[in-house]
Design a protein around this motif. Sequence first.
Motif, PDB file in Angstrom:
ATOM      1  N   ASP A 142      14.619 112.505 -49.508  1.00  8.42           N
ATOM      2  CA  ASP A 142      15.296 111.827 -50.518  1.00  8.42           C
ATOM      3  C   ASP A 142      15.408 109.563 -51.067  1.00  8.42           C
ATOM      4  N   CYS A 173      13.503 113.456 -56.040  1.00  7.92           N
ATOM      5  CA  CYS A 173      13.992 113.356 -57.484  1.00  7.92           C
ATOM      6  C   CYS A 173      12.206 112.901 -58.377  1.00  7.92           C
ATOM      7  N   PRO A 231      15.561 118.013 -59.915  1.00  3.83           N
ATOM      8  CA  PRO A 231      16.673 118.049 -60.576  1.00  3.83           C
ATOM      9  C   PRO A 231      16.946 118.146 -61.719  1.00  3.83           C
ATOM     10  N   ARG A 267      17.493 121.880 -59.915  1.00  4.04           N
ATOM     11  CA  ARG A 267      18.658 121.634 -59.210  1.00  4.04           C
ATOM     12  C   ARG A 267      19.701 120.507 -59.643  1.00  4.04           C
ATOM     13  N   GLU A 274      23.996 116.510 -56.984  1.00  2.00           N
ATOM     14  CA  GLU A 274      23.003 115.991 -56.546  1.00  2.00           C
ATOM     15  C   GLU A 274      24.603 115.704 -55.043  1.00  2.00           C
ATOM     16  N   ARG A 318      26.224 110.577 -54.223  1.00  6.03           N
ATOM     17  CA  ARG A 318      25.152 110.503 -55.495  1.00  6.03           C
ATOM     18  C   ARG A 318      26.213 110.017 -56.598  1.00  6.03           C
TER      19      ARG A 318
END
Length: 595
Positions: A198, A382, A415, A446, A449, A453
């Motif tokens: 993360d 990410c 993401p 994905r 989030e 965020r």
Amino acid sequence: MAESQGENPWRRILRSGMRGRDVTLLQERLARLGYYAGEIDGVFGILTKDAVRDLQKAHRLRVDGIAGNEVFAVLRSGLARPVVRHFVARGETIAHVARKHNIPIELLLQANRLPDPEIQEGQCLNIPVARLLAYLPEGDGGERSWNCYEHHLASISAVAPRWFTLNADGTIIGEPVKRVTALASLADIRVLPVVSIDPHPRPPMAARPGAAMGRSGNGSRSGNGSRSGNGSRSGNGSRGAGGARGMGTGTGRSGADEHSEQAREREREREREREYGRERGHGRGRGAESDRESHGDGRYDGESELRRERDSRHEGGGRRESASGSRCDTDTAPAIDHGSEGAQWAPLDEVLMDASARRAAIKGIAAAAARSRAHGVVLSVCAPGPRDAYAFTSFVRELASVLERDGRDLSLDIPAPAPRPEGEAVGTGPLEYHEIARVARQIIVRLHEGPERLAVPAPPASPARARAVLKAMVRLVPPWKMVLGVPLFGVDFSAAPGAPPMRRAYSETANILDIYKPSVVRTEPGGACAFRYRSFRVNHTVFFEDATSVASYVDLVLKFNLAGLAIADLGDEDPLVWDAFRTRFKALRDSLLPA
């Protein structure tokens, strides 16, 4: 690796008229998947060509009836989608067919577009199948998530518990929960523990691992960024005990301590909000009524409300919202830039730059998978900046190779590309999608989030954005390898200054709806729901997913012929989403597929 599982039995491209042992193997694989119903004779004839064409259509490949590298990659990946058909026998009813395949009658009616339950002898009924990956919160997810996991095992293909976290030095923290793996083993579903990476605010350059040089001098920075007595910064991040101008030094809170203190303060704020909600639900009906009176009918009127909410968050004192949802001064806060101080960064960036940390990370992930007795690992990251794309691809390739030697596979949770201005196509980001798709078993795109965020009130995901993302991604990643990751949770945005967005399970949202009774609207056709309410003189805007919005994502998975759907997290969902799953597809278990 995903495209090298087992020895490749096909050394040539196969087409009509060819004969041989490799044609026999092709016919056997196609027959096991339900595409080929002819005699297995080693002759590439019309029936074999038609079966290859059907496989190509089902996996969005070029349809030409020629078995080439794309067809062989699908057959060897373990991700090939089988064809499930049922030919109605004499005397059979639709209820008999549903019981035989352990599916609801509604699935047969919807998949075959039957106007009524009446079926005829010899009629062919199609049964769509897809994979359903369910994320489980940390540990065993608590009582709510565990109960959901127990009750819906028959409807999922794999479980991805969030057990592990990767640190910047390559170490892995976290432990598996035995009862999760034990229950998965009994139900014959795959266990894919998540290794999370993360992002968090990037520390000053001198405080990051590997930074040996700093700036020195009066009023400057040196060492790792602490302030000394003469106004310069030095030491370990603490402020001198003698004050800003004194000569003495002392110990104080470091940057990490301040960051953790802020996190604890946010958690205390969330707990106070939850406590207020519980008190309101235990007989404080007059207060709730007065809140509704001060807010009107609680109606959420779409874009105009979003604009007012956004303006209220940006107004006053030259302050603005940061990417993490906290307020910061416009004049002093750095922009979110992958290469600047103050930007969002991930421990993976540091791992990629440090050879020893990289080796430790690969070894630690493999060891964590072994401790979990898992079938594979989901690496949740990410997207790195462009300068890290090659290093990231190399890291994924090496990790996948190590896991493959242990008989495990690697899936990537990344993401979705960021949206572009209206009228422009969705970008695809800096990742080398072609390369990572070659070595990873699955790519989980994905859409959402974490609530922290989200800088402005908005739903965590959108079917319209999902459609645009998939149109861009299918050109880069084979659809049969792609899984669409969607949220089941809602987000509560408070208008209180500095209040972070709060994650809401559907059950919590239902309690708010029961207390305040606001008007609920849908943000877009088939999209998330939204409403507003007022609590303790503070306005709140809530977005949440229900069975209808989740069903929209399922329809996209079937339309684009994706490998499946990934839902986050178990226990956060509207209970009716399970009916939406069961009436649209049958959960596909990998153990039932041919090797």
